[in-house]
Design a protein around this motif. Structure first.
Motif, PDB file in Angstrom:
ATOM      1  N   VAL A   1     -18.491  19.604 -37.560  1.00  0.00           N
ATOM      2  CA  VAL A   1     -18.966  20.973 -37.366  1.00  0.00           C
ATOM      3  C   VAL A   1     -20.254  21.196 -38.154  1.00  0.00           C
ATOM      4  N   ARG A   2     -20.271  20.685 -39.407  1.00  0.00           N
ATOM      5  CA  ARG A   2     -21.478  20.812 -40.226  1.00  0.00           C
ATOM      6  C   ARG A   2     -22.674  20.156 -39.545  1.00  0.00           C
ATOM      7  N   GLY A   3     -22.418  18.970 -38.970  1.00  0.00           N
ATOM      8  CA  GLY A   3     -23.491  18.265 -38.265  1.00  0.00           C
ATOM      9  C   GLY A   3     -23.988  19.073 -37.075  1.00  0.00           C
ATOM     10  N   LEU A   4     -23.043  19.631 -36.303  1.00  0.00           N
ATOM     11  CA  LEU A   4     -23.408  20.406 -35.116  1.00  0.00           C
ATOM     12  C   LEU A   4     -24.249  21.622 -35.492  1.00  0.00           C
ATOM     13  N   VAL A   5     -23.855  22.255 -36.597  1.00  0.00           N
ATOM     14  CA  VAL A   5     -24.546  23.476 -37.014  1.00  0.00           C
ATOM     15  C   VAL A   5     -25.980  23.168 -37.461  1.00  0.00           C
ATOM     16  N   THR A   6     -26.159  22.007 -38.093  1.00  0.00           N
ATOM     17  CA  THR A   6     -27.503  21.688 -38.579  1.00  0.00           C
ATOM     18  C   THR A   6     -28.355  20.991 -37.518  1.00  0.00           C
ATOM     19  N   LEU A   7     -27.749  20.617 -36.404  1.00  0.00           N
ATOM     20  CA  LEU A   7     -28.475  19.896 -35.358  1.00  0.00           C
ATOM     21  C   LEU A   7     -29.769  20.590 -34.915  1.00  0.00           C
ATOM     22  N   PRO A   8     -29.730  21.916 -34.673  1.00  0.00           N
ATOM     23  CA  PRO A   8     -30.973  22.566 -34.225  1.00  0.00           C
ATOM     24  C   PRO A   8     -32.128  22.435 -35.224  1.00  0.00           C
ATOM     25  N   LEU A   9     -31.807  22.115 -36.487  1.00  0.00           N
ATOM     26  CA  LEU A   9     -32.881  21.955 -37.472  1.00  0.00           C
ATOM     27  C   LEU A   9     -33.719  20.714 -37.189  1.00  0.00           C
ATOM     28  N   VAL A  10     -33.084  19.684 -36.646  1.00  0.00           N
ATOM     29  CA  VAL A  10     -33.799  18.423 -36.453  1.00  0.00           C
ATOM     30  C   VAL A  10     -34.109  18.141 -34.981  1.00  0.00           C
ATOM     31  N   LEU A  11     -33.423  18.835 -34.099  1.00  0.00           N
ATOM     32  CA  LEU A  11     -33.628  18.635 -32.666  1.00  0.00           C
ATOM     33  C   LEU A  11     -34.994  19.200 -32.265  1.00  0.00           C
ATOM     34  N   PRO A  12     -35.753  18.500 -31.389  1.00  0.00           N
ATOM     35  CA  PRO A  12     -36.970  19.142 -30.880  1.00  0.00           C
ATOM     36  C   PRO A  12     -36.571  20.435 -30.162  1.00  0.00           C
ATOM     37  N   PRO A  13     -37.194  21.562 -30.488  1.00  0.00           N
ATOM     38  CA  PRO A  13     -36.804  22.830 -29.865  1.00  0.00           C
ATOM     39  C   PRO A  13     -36.830  22.790 -28.344  1.00  0.00           C
ATOM     40  N   VAL A  14     -37.727  21.972 -27.765  1.00  0.00           N
ATOM     41  CA  VAL A  14     -37.775  21.875 -26.309  1.00  0.00           C
ATOM     42  C   VAL A  14     -36.456  21.326 -25.768  1.00  0.00           C
ATOM     43  N   VAL A  15     -35.890  20.356 -26.495  1.00  0.00           N
ATOM     44  CA  VAL A  15     -34.601  19.789 -26.093  1.00  0.00           C
ATOM     45  C   VAL A  15     -33.527  20.871 -26.171  1.00  0.00           C
ATOM     46  N   GLY A  16     -33.562  21.654 -27.248  1.00  0.00           N
ATOM     47  CA  GLY A  16     -32.624  22.761 -27.390  1.00  0.00           C
ATOM     48  C   GLY A  16     -32.758  23.739 -26.238  1.00  0.00           C
ATOM     49  N   GLY A  17     -33.999  24.036 -25.887  1.00  0.00           N
ATOM     50  CA  GLY A  17     -34.260  24.981 -24.797  1.00  0.00           C
ATOM     51  C   GLY A  17     -33.725  24.464 -23.474  1.00  0.00           C
ATOM     52  N   ALA A  18     -33.923  23.162 -23.224  1.00  0.00           N
ATOM     53  CA  ALA A  18     -33.430  22.568 -21.980  1.00  0.00           C
ATOM     54  C   ALA A  18     -31.905  22.596 -21.961  1.00  0.00           C
ATOM     55  N   ALA A  19     -31.293  22.288 -23.117  1.00  0.00           N
ATOM     56  CA  ALA A  19     -29.827  22.315 -23.197  1.00  0.00           C
ATOM     57  C   ALA A  19     -29.308  23.724 -22.926  1.00  0.00           C
ATOM     58  N   LEU A  20     -29.977  24.718 -23.487  1.00  0.00           N
ATOM     59  CA  LEU A  20     -29.591  26.107 -23.235  1.00  0.00           C
ATOM     60  C   LEU A  20     -29.712  26.439 -21.755  1.00  0.00           C
ATOM     61  N   LEU A  21     -30.785  25.939 -21.139  1.00  0.00           N
ATOM     62  CA  LEU A  21     -31.008  26.213 -19.719  1.00  0.00           C
ATOM     63  C   LEU A  21     -29.868  25.645 -18.880  1.00  0.00           C
ATOM     64  N   PHE A  22     -29.442  24.420 -19.209  1.00  0.00           N
ATOM     65  CA  PHE A  22     -28.376  23.789 -18.429  1.00  0.00           C
ATOM     66  C   PHE A  22     -27.016  24.427 -18.722  1.00  0.00           C
ATOM     67  N   ALA A  23     -26.863  25.033 -19.901  1.00  0.00           N
ATOM     68  CA  ALA A  23     -25.583  25.644 -20.244  1.00  0.00           C
ATOM     69  C   ALA A  23     -25.522  27.111 -19.839  1.00  0.00           C
ATOM     70  N   LEU A  24     -26.588  27.842 -20.152  1.00  0.00           N
ATOM     71  CA  LEU A  24     -26.548  29.293 -19.982  1.00  0.00           C
ATOM     72  C   LEU A  24     -27.416  29.801 -18.834  1.00  0.00           C
TER      73      LEU A  24
END
Lengths: 269, 249
Positions: A94-117
């Motif tokens: 859980v700790r790893g998951l929570v800190t993931l957005p800190l190291v993930l390229p934000p574009v990847v986060g955005g794409a993941a959000l797009l596919f989920a939400l």
């Protein structure tokens, strides 16, 4: 901070190599700022910053970054508390998951959000069918994207503070008859207040500067989803003076907040 | 690493440091080409190398504007293939082009919709529908500029929901079904495979992107440059380009 004088006495001056390397390290942060200042069209600044694109983007950036900070506080503090105080299986994951957005390229986060939400996304499609809500290309989508990227700052700061907190104070309060909420309100929260504020400030600053997840998930439309960083990016292609002027505003606003709060609350970090 | 690979590395290093081009062998042709030509020129390169054994084409891909900058700042290249005429015009004005550029390909605009066209888009007039999610490239990107011209030609005031920073970002959102429609190049629709469908924009409102090619005055390998340009304009070269959605001029 530097109260440990006895050990340092013998070496008044720091070693030259430290000064050189440290100085170079500082330059990494300073040089780009100087570049921005040199390129700033000072005389046209008022005119450049009063355009409706800039005003719309500034308003949107303030609203969405504050909303993201509020949401992060509402959900992030309980999450931090659970992570710090409840020994559940998979806590390190859980700790790893929570800190993931800190190291993930934000574009990847955005794409993941797009596919989920997104409208056709895993969660987004049932959400859309049930409520008619479409998150991408909406201001709410900007808030979701910035919350995703910024909330980890709050969670890790508050979790760290809770873990370092001497639980005997809470125990004493409970022994004296204070209920759970009273302990939380009168003992726990006041004791972690410096960390909480530092976490909120960092979260806000990250949300205010968010670019990649926002443009990937929420798109780019003036007045609806175009925050200041997006306005800068688009203006870089066509109107560099405006891009530089807006960048300067972002630097100044962020720097004021970070410097002003540093001495009061950052010691908690 | 074998000797040939090592030589390649040394040559690249020389390019990178701008030391000069004395290290370039006469059998190498350095082609600076617009990023939208990436797939098509990879195949052109292979065909050209098969037809000309011993010649090694090196593709330097990037946005036309950054390639133009590199050339004007003196980076060595034999051939420049641009995705629009304005960047080519600046290279010509800078005295870097040998003779007049030749248009070797045209790229038309198409409406791109998700596979199956769930919103039932039929033409540009649907872009005015407030209830649909419509995306374009940002105004300052060529595909955004051309897309707006086409909408203006069709007399449509579009209800735009997002101005994407580049055509790739726009396509991603169409592929995901998050946008109902957008305007891209025919070649972009083609490259997206089955995830995106193209709807033809009539010729009378469509906007044509022209791709000019030219040999450069500072070419380390003028003969190779000439041969490559000739090949691109030849029947086999044009056939390859057509298979990627480009139209012959």
């Amino acid at each position: 901070m530097n109260d440990d004088k006895p050990q340092r006495r013998s070496e008044r001056r720091p070693a030259l190599v430290l000064v050189v390397l440290g100085g170079l390290g500082l330059l990494v942060f300073v040089v780009p700022l100087v570049g921005l200042l040199v390129r700033t069209p000072w005389s046209r600044l008022p005119e450049l910053l009063s355009g409706d694109v800039v005003i719309d983007a500034l308003r949107l950036s303030l609203v969405t970054s504050l909303a993201a900070t509020a949401i992060a506080a509402l959900m992030g503090v309980p999450l931090a508390w659970l992570m710090a105080r409840v020994d559940f299986p998979g806590r390190s994951i859980v700790r790893g998951l929570v800190t993931l957005p800190l190291v993930l390229p934000p574009v990847v986060g955005g794409a993941a959000l797009l596919f989920a939400l997104g409208r056709r996304g895993l969660v987004g499609e049932p959400l859309n069918e049930a409520t008619g809500l479409v998150l991408p290309f909406s201001t709410l989508g900007v808030v979701v994207a910035t919350t995703f990227v910024a909330m980890p700052f709050l969670v890790i700061t508050v979790e760290g503070a809770l873990r370092n907190l001497d639980q005997r104070y809470e125990g004493a309060a409970a022994t004296l008859g204070a209920g759970r909420w009273t302990v939380l309100r009168r003992v726990t929260l006041p004791m972690i207040a410096p960390s909480l504020v530092a976490g909120l400030v960092l979260t806000w600053a990250r949300a205010f500067g968010e670019f990649g997840a926002t443009i990937t998930f929420a798109g780019n439309l003036q007045g609806r989803t175009q925050t200041l960083p997006l306005a800068v990016f688009v203006a870089l292609e066509s109107d560099r003076d405006t891009a530089v002027a807006v960048s300067l505003v972002m630097v100044v606003v962020s720097l004021i907040v970070l410097v002003a709060l540093r001495d009061r609350w950052w010691r908690a970090l | 690493m074998d000797r040939r690979g090592f030589n390649k590395l040394v040559t690249l290093a020389l390019f990178a440091f701008g030391v000069g081009c004395s290290g370039t062998t006469s059998s190498e042709v350095l082609v600076s080409a617009a990023a939208s030509l990436t797939d098509a020129f990879a195949e052109v390169e292979a065909a050209f190398e098969t037809a000309n054994p011993g010649v090694d084409v090196v593709l330097n891909l990037g946005s036309s504007s950054s390639l133009r900058q590199q050339i004007l700042e003196g980076a060595p290249a034999d051939v420049f293939a641009s995705a629009n005429s304005s960047n080519m015009d600046q290279v010509v004005a800078g005295g870097e082009a040998v003779g007049e550029p030749t248009t070797f390909a045209l790229n038309l605009l198409q409406i791109a919709v998700p596979a199956g066209n769930p919103a039932g888009i039929t033409g540009l007039q649907d872009f005015a529908n407030e209830d649909l999610l419509i995306g374009l490239c940002a105004e300052d990107v060529p595909c955004g500029d051309f897309g707006r011209q086409a909408l203006a030609n069709a007399g449509v005031i579009a209800a735009i929901d997002t101005n994407e920073p580049d055509v790739r970002a726009l396509l991603t959102k169409i592929e995901a079904g998050e946008l109902d429609a957008g305007i891209t190049y025919v070649t972009d629709v083609r490259s997206a495979g089955g995830a995106v469908e193209g709807i033809v924009i009539p010729d009378d409102v469509n906007v044509v992107a022209t791709y000019p090619i030219v040999r450069l005055t500072s070419a380390p390998n003028p003969d190779g440059a000439a041969a490559f340009v000739t090949f691109v304009l030849s029947g086999p070269g044009q056939t390859i380009l057509a298979s990627y959605g480009f139209t012959s001029p």
